[in-house]
Design a protein around this motif. Structure first.
Motif, PDB file in Angstrom:
ATOM      1  N   SER A   1      -1.120  17.165   3.977  1.00  0.00           N
ATOM      2  CA  SER A   1      -2.152  17.045   5.015  1.00  0.00           C
ATOM      3  C   SER A   1      -2.276  15.560   5.336  1.00  0.00           C
ATOM      4  CB  SER A   1      -3.474  17.692   4.612  1.00  0.00           C
ATOM      5  OG  SER A   1      -4.013  17.153   3.435  1.00  0.00           O
ATOM      6  N   ASP A   2      -3.284  14.881   4.787  1.00  0.00           N
ATOM      7  CA  ASP A   2      -3.475  13.476   5.140  1.00  0.00           C
ATOM      8  C   ASP A   2      -3.570  12.577   3.916  1.00  0.00           C
ATOM      9  OD1 ASP A   2      -5.854  14.595   4.354  1.00  0.00           O
ATOM     10  OD2 ASP A   2      -7.059  13.715   5.954  1.00  0.00           O
ATOM     11  N   GLY A   3      -2.989  13.018   2.786  1.00  0.00           N
ATOM     12  CA  GLY A   3      -2.932  12.176   1.602  1.00  0.00           C
ATOM     13  C   GLY A   3      -1.696  11.305   1.605  1.00  0.00           C
ATOM     14  N   ARG A   4      -1.554  10.447   0.591  1.00  0.00           N
ATOM     15  CA  ARG A   4      -0.440   9.504   0.558  1.00  0.00           C
ATOM     16  C   ARG A   4       0.447   9.635  -0.664  1.00  0.00           C
ATOM     17  NH1 ARG A   4      -0.365   9.990   4.818  1.00  0.00           N
ATOM     18  NH2 ARG A   4      -1.615   8.978   6.399  1.00  0.00           N
TER      19      ARG A   4
ATOM     20  N   VAL B   1       7.463  14.098  -1.494  1.00  0.00           N
ATOM     21  CA  VAL B   1       7.757  12.665  -1.608  1.00  0.00           C
ATOM     22  C   VAL B   1       6.496  11.881  -1.262  1.00  0.00           C
ATOM     23  CG1 VAL B   1      10.207  12.917  -1.091  1.00  0.00           C
ATOM     24  CG2 VAL B   1       8.587  12.547   0.776  1.00  0.00           C
ATOM     25  N   ASP B   2       6.377  10.693  -1.846  1.00  0.00           N
ATOM     26  CA  ASP B   2       5.243   9.832  -1.539  1.00  0.00           C
ATOM     27  C   ASP B   2       5.339   9.303  -0.119  1.00  0.00           C
ATOM     28  OD1 ASP B   2       4.139  10.010  -4.079  1.00  0.00           O
ATOM     29  OD2 ASP B   2       5.167   8.234  -4.825  1.00  0.00           O
ATOM     30  N   ASP B   3       4.171   9.036   0.453  1.00  0.00           N
ATOM     31  CA  ASP B   3       4.083   8.349   1.739  1.00  0.00           C
ATOM     32  C   ASP B   3       3.128   7.175   1.508  1.00  0.00           C
ATOM     33  OD1 ASP B   3       4.255   7.665   4.377  1.00  0.00           O
ATOM     34  OD2 ASP B   3       2.926   9.248   5.088  1.00  0.00           O
ATOM     35  N   PRO B   4       3.518   6.219   0.655  1.00  0.00           N
ATOM     36  CA  PRO B   4       2.546   5.276   0.086  1.00  0.00           C
ATOM     37  C   PRO B   4       1.867   4.362   1.084  1.00  0.00           C
ATOM     38  CG  PRO B   4       4.792   4.607  -0.428  1.00  0.00           C
ATOM     39  CD  PRO B   4       4.880   5.976   0.154  1.00  0.00           C
ATOM     40  N   GLU B   5       2.574   3.969   2.116  1.00  0.00           N
ATOM     41  CA  GLU B   5       1.958   3.064   3.088  1.00  0.00           C
ATOM     42  C   GLU B   5       1.685   3.763   4.401  1.00  0.00           C
ATOM     43  OE1 GLU B   5       1.168   0.485   1.599  1.00  0.00           O
ATOM     44  OE2 GLU B   5       2.534   0.682  -0.079  1.00  0.00           O
TER      45      GLU B   5
ATOM     46  N   HIS C   1      -7.191  10.704  -1.307  1.00  0.00           N
ATOM     47  CA  HIS C   1      -6.261  10.539  -0.195  1.00  0.00           C
ATOM     48  C   HIS C   1      -5.401   9.293  -0.385  1.00  0.00           C
ATOM     49  CE1 HIS C   1      -9.100  13.302   1.774  1.00  0.00           C
ATOM     50  NE2 HIS C   1      -8.229  13.480   2.756  1.00  0.00           N
ATOM     51  N   ASN C   2      -6.078   8.118  -0.499  1.00  0.00           N
ATOM     52  CA  ASN C   2      -5.344   6.858  -0.537  1.00  0.00           C
ATOM     53  C   ASN C   2      -6.217   5.746  -1.116  1.00  0.00           C
ATOM     54  OD1 ASN C   2      -6.850   5.474   1.727  1.00  0.00           O
ATOM     55  ND2 ASN C   2      -6.031   7.219   2.859  1.00  0.00           N
ATOM     56  N   ARG C   3      -5.645   4.552  -1.233  1.00  0.00           N
ATOM     57  CA  ARG C   3      -6.346   3.388  -1.784  1.00  0.00           C
ATOM     58  C   ARG C   3      -6.906   2.476  -0.695  1.00  0.00           C
ATOM     59  NH1 ARG C   3      -7.681   4.073  -7.118  1.00  0.00           N
ATOM     60  NH2 ARG C   3      -5.938   3.824  -8.549  1.00  0.00           N
TER      61      ARG C   3
ATOM     62  N   ILE D   1      -0.988   2.884  -3.059  1.00  0.00           N
ATOM     63  CA  ILE D   1      -1.357   3.940  -4.004  1.00  0.00           C
ATOM     64  C   ILE D   1      -0.909   3.608  -5.418  1.00  0.00           C
ATOM     65  CG2 ILE D   1      -1.369   5.764  -2.268  1.00  0.00           C
ATOM     66  CD1 ILE D   1       1.394   6.637  -3.329  1.00  0.00           C
ATOM     67  N   TYR D   2      -0.107   2.568  -5.590  1.00  0.00           N
ATOM     68  CA  TYR D   2       0.375   2.175  -6.911  1.00  0.00           C
ATOM     69  C   TYR D   2      -0.453   1.047  -7.519  1.00  0.00           C
ATOM     70  CZ  TYR D   2       4.330   4.639  -4.827  1.00  0.00           C
ATOM     71  OH  TYR D   2       5.111   5.564  -4.184  1.00  0.00           O
TER      72      TYR D   2
END
Length: 632
Positions: A44-47, A81-85, A345-347, A352-353
């Motif tokens: 959805s809208d997480g990272r 898979v991550d979508d970190p940024e 969701h995110n930082r 996120i790391y």
């Protein structure tokens, strides 16, 4: 009048002018397991991917159960898979579903960000649940499951699941499927506009379209939201839950739109699904946001403020205000319980790391929802989580202020036959007898997960030096209210959200609780019981009269948004270690974002109900009996 006095491990009770001594030597505290049922991934809208989120929650923050609950509707991003940024645009470093070779996207065509989107019913069933079952085996954590943060017709959001055939614990055979939760999302999520009937996998019939325009909020509540709870109650009465999320955030109910919950809607849900709709999240996630919980003025447009505008000690006004909505529902004797979630969701401004955050905490990092640990010999599976949520035997903790070893119980003085009641249960009391409530909590001897070891800026205002990552419990309030009976849907008070009888009946601090190692024991006596009631508890690392944090009675004050120049006062952050991402006002740093959250911690228990034996059963008892009969 309640009295409490601790003398050498006993409580001296003033009962009708006589002194009665009851042994309160602390027994071994009940054991609970920490988890979270409301978190997001790139589906959805997480990272963070399902794997990253689950591993962080389990391996870094000690959770024993977890629900992955992405928003209903559709999304183009692959949560394997991550979508970190990623910021929701094509600039993210994640992956789109239509870029995965051989992956068939089902249902009516939906697009987003220039890519084919996948409906949540499919991603829950074909993407998220297979990831959950794989991780359950790899990590030996069988209480992982797929849920949905559904977009509620006529309202905002609800955390829900249907366990159905989810069997992630079956490591060596059939792990089942998530078709039940997928079907709910398809049928009832207002953002799911797919009418493919779940083809080619399913043939789901009878989906109702959303209403729109004038009166649509009322129509969608009546014709789609309430029927969704009825559907759960009919088909999955014991393996589903329906818990409205961050219930104050989107303002009061809008009869012409899709935002807000009023008390009558909670009553409608509980009436429609007495073993399914059993409480709300009035302690939201997004605790590191500057407008804590994302509660703010104008959240849903000009003039549409979050109810209460802000949170209060990180908790929404429906539960934080004594005598408010939650107390009104408890005053009916309803099985309507309190829950918290991380809503990960995110930082925010950070990866996120990284450890710092200007938006969210990972599941279990800051907030934990504790449910009863399964008894020896029980097969660990997601059903254990649903049973725990339904029971109301649960409590929520911020910042590891207390641990998973807690005991909260009620007993009739001198009448062992009445037994013992715990959270969510009802103690039946012969008229005129007295009741003793005992709360035992344990402070952690280890640091919490805060990355900051400088002194708490909120406590520094009153001359107390305590590292942010080593909080200490400083006060506990017991809150009692009368139970006057269920309000009928046709009654004049059905839309009323107050309980004037609710109030603080006992407050404890280091000066009057019993301490033994990390354990803190508090005993409250209710003499000469003549009417039905409930008693709940909450506690904080902040004592009364902390500027901008607590009032003179110890109640939480509103959590102001430091970025809003019209608001204040604020807590200064003057320590040299105060991080650079703090908001600066008038040339000085102020406590904000994650620092503000780590500074202001609370725990909330669910209530114990007390009923006079010559009175009819409470609704919470009736619904509990219904659950037992359905189980049989």
């Amino acid at each position: 009048m309640l009295t409490h006095q601790l003398i050498a491990g006993a409580s001296v009770l003033a009962v009708a002018g006589a002194m009665t001594t009851v042994d309160v030597t602390p027994a071994f505290a009940d054991s609970y397991m920490a988890g979270d049922f409301h978190n997001h991934t790139p589906c959805s809208d997480g990272r963070s991917s399902v794997e990253t989120m689950v591993k962080k929650a389990v391996q870094s923050y000690g959770l024993e159960w977890l629900g992955a609950a992405d928003h209903g509707g559709s999304s183009p991003r692959d949560c394997r898979v991550d979508d970190p940024e990623g910021d929701g645009s094509t600039t993210g470093s994640g992956r789109f579903f239509d870029q995965v070779q051989g992956l068939v996207i089902k249902g009516d065509t939906a697009t987003s960000q220039g890519h084919r989107a996948m409906w949540r019913w499919q991603s829950a069933e074909d993407i998220i649940y297979p990831e959950i079952t794989r991780l359950a085996k790899d990590l030996n954590k069988p209480m992982l499951y797929a849920g949905i943060e559904t977009n509620v017709p006529g309202h905002e959001h609800t955390s829900m699941t249907v366990i159905g055939n989810q069997k992630p614990q079956n490591f060596t055979g059939n792990t089942g499927d998530a078709s039940a939760v997928a079907e709910f999302e398809y049928r009832f999520d207002r953002s799911d506009t797919d009418f493919s009937k779940g083809a080619p996998t399913h043939t789901w019939e009878g989906k109702v379209a959303n209403a729109s325009g004038s009166g649509s909020g009322t129509a969608n509540h009546k014709n789609k939201a309430v029927p969704s709870v009825q559907w759960l109650q009919k088909n999955y009465p014991l393996d589903s839950y329906y818990v409205p999320a961050h219930v104050e955030r989107a303002g009061v109910f809008n009869p012409n739109g899709n935002n807000g919950f009023n008390i009558e809607h909670f009553r409608d849900f509980n009436n429609a699904g007495p073993t399914v709709a059993v409480g709300f999240e009035s302690q939201p996630g997004h605790q590191a946001s500057n407008n804590r919980g994302e509660y703010r003025a104008g959240f849903c447009g000009a003039g549409c403020d979050s109810v209460g505008v802000t949170t209060f000690g990180g908790t929404g006004i429906y539960a934080a205000k004594i005598g408010g909505v939650w107390d009104a529902l408890l005053g009916e004797g309803r099985n309507w319980f309190f829950y918290a979630s991380s809503d990960w969701h995110n930082r925010g401004a950070f990866s996120i790391y990284e450890a710092s955050t200007t938006n969210d905490f990972y599941p279990g990092e800051y907030q934990k929802l504790y449910l009863p640990r399964a008894t020896a010999g029980t097969v660990l599976r997601p059903q254990v989580v649903v049973d725990g949520v339904r029971s109301g035997n649960a409590y929520s903790v911020q910042g590891d202020l207390i641990t998973g070893e807690l005991s909260y119980k009620a007993q009739v003085v001198g009448y062992a036959a009445a037994g013992t009641a715990k959270m969510g249960q009802t103690l039946v009391v012969p008229r005129g007898r007295s009741v003793v409530l005992t709360l035992e909590v344990n402070q952690s001897a280890a640091p919490n997960h805060s990355p900051y070891s400088f002194n708490n800026p909120s406590l520094a205002q009153i001359g107390v030096k305590e590292p942010l990552n080593r909080p200490t419990l400083r006060q506990v309030q017991f809150i009692k209210g009368d139970v006057s009976g269920v309000v009928a849907p046709t009654g004049a008070n059905y839309t009323s959200g107050t309980n004037p009888s609710a109030g603080v009946v006992a407050t404890f601090s280091p000066s009057n609780w019993s301490a033994s190692g990390q354990k803190r024991t508090m005993v409250v006596t209710i003499p000469n019981v003549q009417h039905n009631m409930y008693v709940r508890a909450r506690g904080s690392n902040l004592p009364p009269s902390v500027p901008a944090e607590t009032d003179a009675q110890g109640n939480p004050l509103n959590d102001w948004d430091p970025e809003n120049v019209s608001q204040g006062p604020y807590v200064p952050c003057t320590d040299a270690a105060c991080p650079a991402h703090m908001v600066v006002r008038d040339g000085a740093k102020i406590s904000s974002y994650d620092v503000a959250a780590w500074s202001d911690l609370w725990f909330y228990t669910n209530p114990i109900f007390i009923r006079v034996s010559d009175q009819p059963k409470l609704l919470v008892e009736t619904n509990g009996a219904l659950a037992v009969s359905l189980k049989k």
